[in-house]
Design a protein around this motif. Sequence first.
Motif, PDB file in Angstrom:
ATOM      1  N   UNK A 443       4.999 -32.795  32.080  1.00 35.52           N
ATOM      2  CA  UNK A 443       4.896 -33.649  30.895  1.00 35.52           C
ATOM      3  C   UNK A 443       3.723 -33.199  30.040  1.00 35.52           C
ATOM      4  N   UNK A 444       3.941 -33.095  28.734  1.00 36.01           N
ATOM      5  CA  UNK A 444       2.849 -32.960  27.770  1.00 36.01           C
ATOM      6  C   UNK A 444       2.548 -34.364  27.251  1.00 36.01           C
ATOM      7  N   UNK A 445       1.316 -34.812  27.352  1.00 38.93           N
ATOM      8  CA  UNK A 445       0.978 -36.152  26.862  1.00 38.93           C
ATOM      9  C   UNK A 445      -0.452 -36.201  26.364  1.00 38.93           C
ATOM     10  N   UNK A 446      -0.658 -37.079  25.392  1.00 38.67           N
ATOM     11  CA  UNK A 446      -2.005 -37.323  24.898  1.00 38.67           C
ATOM     12  C   UNK A 446      -2.657 -38.505  25.608  1.00 38.67           C
ATOM     13  N   UNK A 447      -1.829 -39.422  26.151  1.00 39.02           N
ATOM     14  CA  UNK A 447      -2.353 -40.616  26.802  1.00 39.02           C
ATOM     15  C   UNK A 447      -1.688 -40.810  28.160  1.00 39.02           C
ATOM     16  N   UNK A 448      -2.375 -41.521  29.029  1.00 38.84           N
ATOM     17  CA  UNK A 448      -1.840 -41.822  30.356  1.00 38.84           C
ATOM     18  C   UNK A 448      -0.872 -42.996  30.258  1.00 38.84           C
ATOM     19  N   UNK A 449       0.255 -42.758  29.602  1.00 40.27           N
ATOM     20  CA  UNK A 449       1.295 -43.781  29.561  1.00 40.27           C
ATOM     21  C   UNK A 449       2.156 -43.676  30.820  1.00 40.27           C
ATOM     22  N   UNK A 450       3.238 -44.450  30.879  1.00 39.61           N
ATOM     23  CA  UNK A 450       4.055 -44.487  32.090  1.00 39.61           C
ATOM     24  C   UNK A 450       4.673 -43.136  32.396  1.00 39.61           C
ATOM     25  N   UNK A 451       5.139 -42.421  31.389  1.00 33.32           N
ATOM     26  CA  UNK A 451       5.761 -41.119  31.627  1.00 33.32           C
ATOM     27  C   UNK A 451       4.770 -40.148  32.244  1.00 33.32           C
ATOM     28  N   UNK A 452       3.523 -40.155  31.775  1.00 32.57           N
ATOM     29  CA  UNK A 452       2.509 -39.284  32.375  1.00 32.57           C
ATOM     30  C   UNK A 452       2.245 -39.680  33.822  1.00 32.57           C
ATOM     31  N   UNK A 453       2.181 -40.969  34.087  1.00 33.58           N
ATOM     32  CA  UNK A 453       1.902 -41.426  35.453  1.00 33.58           C
ATOM     33  C   UNK A 453       3.044 -41.100  36.406  1.00 33.58           C
ATOM     34  N   UNK A 454       4.258 -40.915  35.884  1.00 36.37           N
ATOM     35  CA  UNK A 454       5.407 -40.583  36.719  1.00 36.37           C
ATOM     36  C   UNK A 454       5.683 -39.070  36.736  1.00 36.37           C
ATOM     37  N   UNK A 455       4.741 -38.272  36.302  1.00 41.41           N
ATOM     38  CA  UNK A 455       4.914 -36.814  36.279  1.00 41.41           C
ATOM     39  C   UNK A 455       4.233 -36.178  37.478  1.00 41.41           C
ATOM     40  N   UNK A 701       6.394 -51.825  24.761  1.00 41.87           N
ATOM     41  CA  UNK A 701       5.214 -52.097  25.580  1.00 41.87           C
ATOM     42  C   UNK A 701       5.221 -51.131  26.766  1.00 41.87           C
ATOM     43  N   UNK A 702       4.122 -50.436  26.995  1.00 40.42           N
ATOM     44  CA  UNK A 702       4.075 -49.467  28.092  1.00 40.42           C
ATOM     45  C   UNK A 702       4.336 -50.192  29.412  1.00 40.42           C
ATOM     46  N   UNK A 703       5.304 -49.673  30.148  1.00 34.05           N
ATOM     47  CA  UNK A 703       5.712 -50.300  31.406  1.00 34.05           C
ATOM     48  C   UNK A 703       4.538 -50.325  32.374  1.00 34.05           C
ATOM     49  N   UNK A 704       4.316 -51.485  32.981  1.00 36.90           N
ATOM     50  CA  UNK A 704       3.161 -51.683  33.851  1.00 36.90           C
ATOM     51  C   UNK A 704       3.598 -52.401  35.131  1.00 36.90           C
ATOM     52  N   UNK A 705       4.321 -51.718  36.024  1.00 34.22           N
ATOM     53  CA  UNK A 705       4.828 -52.369  37.235  1.00 34.22           C
ATOM     54  C   UNK A 705       3.713 -52.682  38.229  1.00 34.22           C
ATOM     55  N   UNK A 706       3.812 -53.846  38.844  1.00 35.76           N
ATOM     56  CA  UNK A 706       2.826 -54.225  39.859  1.00 35.76           C
ATOM     57  C   UNK A 706       2.836 -53.235  41.016  1.00 35.76           C
ATOM     58  N   UNK A 707       4.030 -52.866  41.486  1.00 33.53           N
ATOM     59  CA  UNK A 707       4.181 -51.869  42.558  1.00 33.53           C
ATOM     60  C   UNK A 707       5.164 -50.814  42.065  1.00 33.53           C
ATOM     61  N   UNK A 760      -6.013 -45.235  33.141  1.00 31.48           N
ATOM     62  CA  UNK A 760      -5.568 -43.988  33.771  1.00 31.48           C
ATOM     63  C   UNK A 760      -5.358 -44.170  35.270  1.00 31.48           C
ATOM     64  N   UNK A 761      -4.582 -43.304  35.897  1.00 27.95           N
ATOM     65  CA  UNK A 761      -4.447 -43.340  37.355  1.00 27.95           C
ATOM     66  C   UNK A 761      -5.755 -42.889  38.007  1.00 27.95           C
ATOM     67  N   UNK A 762      -5.817 -42.993  39.317  1.00 32.12           N
ATOM     68  CA  UNK A 762      -6.973 -42.454  40.027  1.00 32.12           C
ATOM     69  C   UNK A 762      -7.016 -40.946  39.828  1.00 32.12           C
ATOM     70  N   UNK A 763      -8.156 -40.450  39.363  1.00 38.02           N
ATOM     71  CA  UNK A 763      -8.319 -39.027  39.072  1.00 38.02           C
ATOM     72  C   UNK A 763      -9.367 -38.433  39.995  1.00 38.02           C
TER      73      UNK A 763
END
Length: 765
Positions: A443-455, A701-707, A760-763
């Motif tokens: 994924x190419x992304x500028x922000x840590x949105x859901x698609x980036x977190x699922x890459x 709205x950026x998807x924000x699942x609890x789990x 952002x996710x844990x980095x």
Amino acid sequence: MSVATHWGSFVAVVDSGRLVRIEPTSDDPSPSPIGPGMVTAADDSARVLRPAVRKGWLNGLPRAHDTARGEDAFVEVSWDDALTMVGDELRRVRSQHGDSAVFGGSYGWASAGAFHNAQGQLHRFLALGGGYTDSRNTYSTAALEVILPHVIGGHPWSYQSRMPMWDEIAENCELVVAFGGLALKNSQINPGGLARHQTQDLQRRCRAAGVRFVNVSPIRSDVAGFLDAEWLPVVPNTDTAAMLGIAHTMLVNGWHDEDFLRRCCVGFDRFASYLLGELDGVTKDAAWAARITGISRDTLTDLARRLTTQRSLIMVNYAVQRADHGEQPIWMSVVLAAMAGSMGRPGCGWGAGYATMDATGVAPGRPSVATIPAVSNPVLDFIPVARIADTLLHPGRTIDYDGHRLTLPELRLVYWCGGNPFHHHQDLHRLARAWQRPDTVVVHEAWWNTTAKFADIVLPVATGLERDDFAAGFSDPHLVAMPRVREPEGESRTDHQIFAALAARLGYEKEFTQSRSEIEWVRHLYEQTRDQLGDEAALPSFEDFWSSSTAELPALTGPFPGSFEALRSDPRRFPLPTPSGRIEIFSEEINSFGYDDCAGHPTWFEPVEWLHADRADRFPLHLISNQPASRLHSQYDNGGHSLGSKIRGREPVTLNPSDAGSRGIETGMIVRVYNDRGSCLAGAVLSDDLMPGVVQLSTGAWWDPVRPGLSGTMDRHGNPNVLTADRPCSRLSQGPSALSALVEVELYEDPLPDVLAFTPPNLEH
């Protein structure tokens, strides 16, 4: 400095390299508030600053059926290491599984610009490397794109130059009936960029000229208040039934345009038999339609009379075809216009998508503008755009599509840039399960949105504020210079820089870049446009254009192929590009496909989910997941304007006061919206602009699942696509049916979870 975006042109104020504010240009009569909100997101904590690789993928852990994507930590790496990983993985997948195993559909709006077009860059890169599986059609208009070439012929988007423009409507039309409304909020945007907004002023001109408007929609505010529109609240997904009831009334009273139907259309006799109930025993009269739509018989009868006695225009919005059997209201709207008597008359007849962007109805088109040159894709495989989850979950399965049988390929590497599938796809829990299947997601992304977190591999990209380009909007008569406003944040690079570096590793850098730098490409495309248009356009030199910010393109005046006015005047001399040369009220071709969900003429098919379905006993509210006013799709959900629209950090959901009152809900309360597919939290807003039985929750709205790894887990933020069904609207188009969804709403009384959509996710380093 000038800033051109999908939502307009602005002036950026920069101090010591930092973006201070963004202001509308002085000549924009209706500037979008999205632009100034971009400052908030420019360097917020959600920016992707360095290349990052999912920890599990980096360690070689199983990834075909696990749930690591979306909840795993990431390890930041050097650009050299990241590019080596992507290049090696492309080689491996192509070698072991073939070029079709690489998916480069990468659907999405990306950002404005002729050169830095994310899909254009990606597709050029992948095609030069051997090819890729592509996607076809759009989430916005898939049903329309497939059905219209059968009915009126031509390219799927050619209808935009064949329907009346707003100035023609003001001059010639008396009555506009808008199925799905004319939501002015949607006219903030334009693909490719926009110099200034014109739709609002043009609509006002129509009202000042005496044009009357009728809004057939579940939402009153789908038409601007200044139009003084008559509101006909309609049960969602029943527009086709309403049109059939109107058509039957025209037919039995002899009000229909027999001459136009005989000379310029084919198949009306077979359709008339259906209207009269001769084919199925059901008469599609106004009383029948009233029971389905909630619009009274007398109102439908009166509307039939007005349409046939006044100079009228039937508009149909894109929303009505993003539903079960979405082809039918599009097809039926053309038939109804043909019957009404105004088809092919100046400023009247039929049109689609008005006010869905500031281009439709403003101008019939613009001269061709050079863009990043495409390369022929050696791989012939493609999938309908909304069938990505099906493809990942069921490779090898065969599906119908527009008279063809497609075998879904096995995708082992997904390469995505310039879009957000976790925004526009339906049933996000199903997509999340499907997203675990490929070997690798880049994924190419500028922000840590859901698609980036699922890459698996995330490459940080520069935004439209951080690169040189020029904008050329759809039907917009201007070019707008886009010099970079600021340096890229962190270690971000442009998409082109990334692909050029990968092409160098894979042995085709020269073919990809043509030995030009980025600014040389921008200059080349501008000069190419200038040469193509010649002396008539008299575009300024590149230097003058770059310093003055804008250049005006010559207007297109036609004649345009497929003109309904020409068809009316002489159908033999000016045939449409259909098999018959006329409007196909009955399509022999579609009929030959033998589909049980799309017949040879417009037909009422009961939706799978609607307010009269058995399912409504458990989920009694119809969800309208329409386009947001505060952003473009999911773009700049982290921008100031979108953030300012939230309620306690959640996306607002609108309910009718009667529905809210029976549930103990008041404005400002946090509610849980749910069905069998999922649930989300949202902030309640009460309004009688919605008919009872309908709730409205915008997309984006950026998807924000609890789990993230738990199917059905609650979304903390308010993304309606945890609730919508991943179900094709028919076998013909395989388009999305997002607006066919039933839900329930309840007051949320548990402790509120924090919204982490912009965290952002844990980095790890």
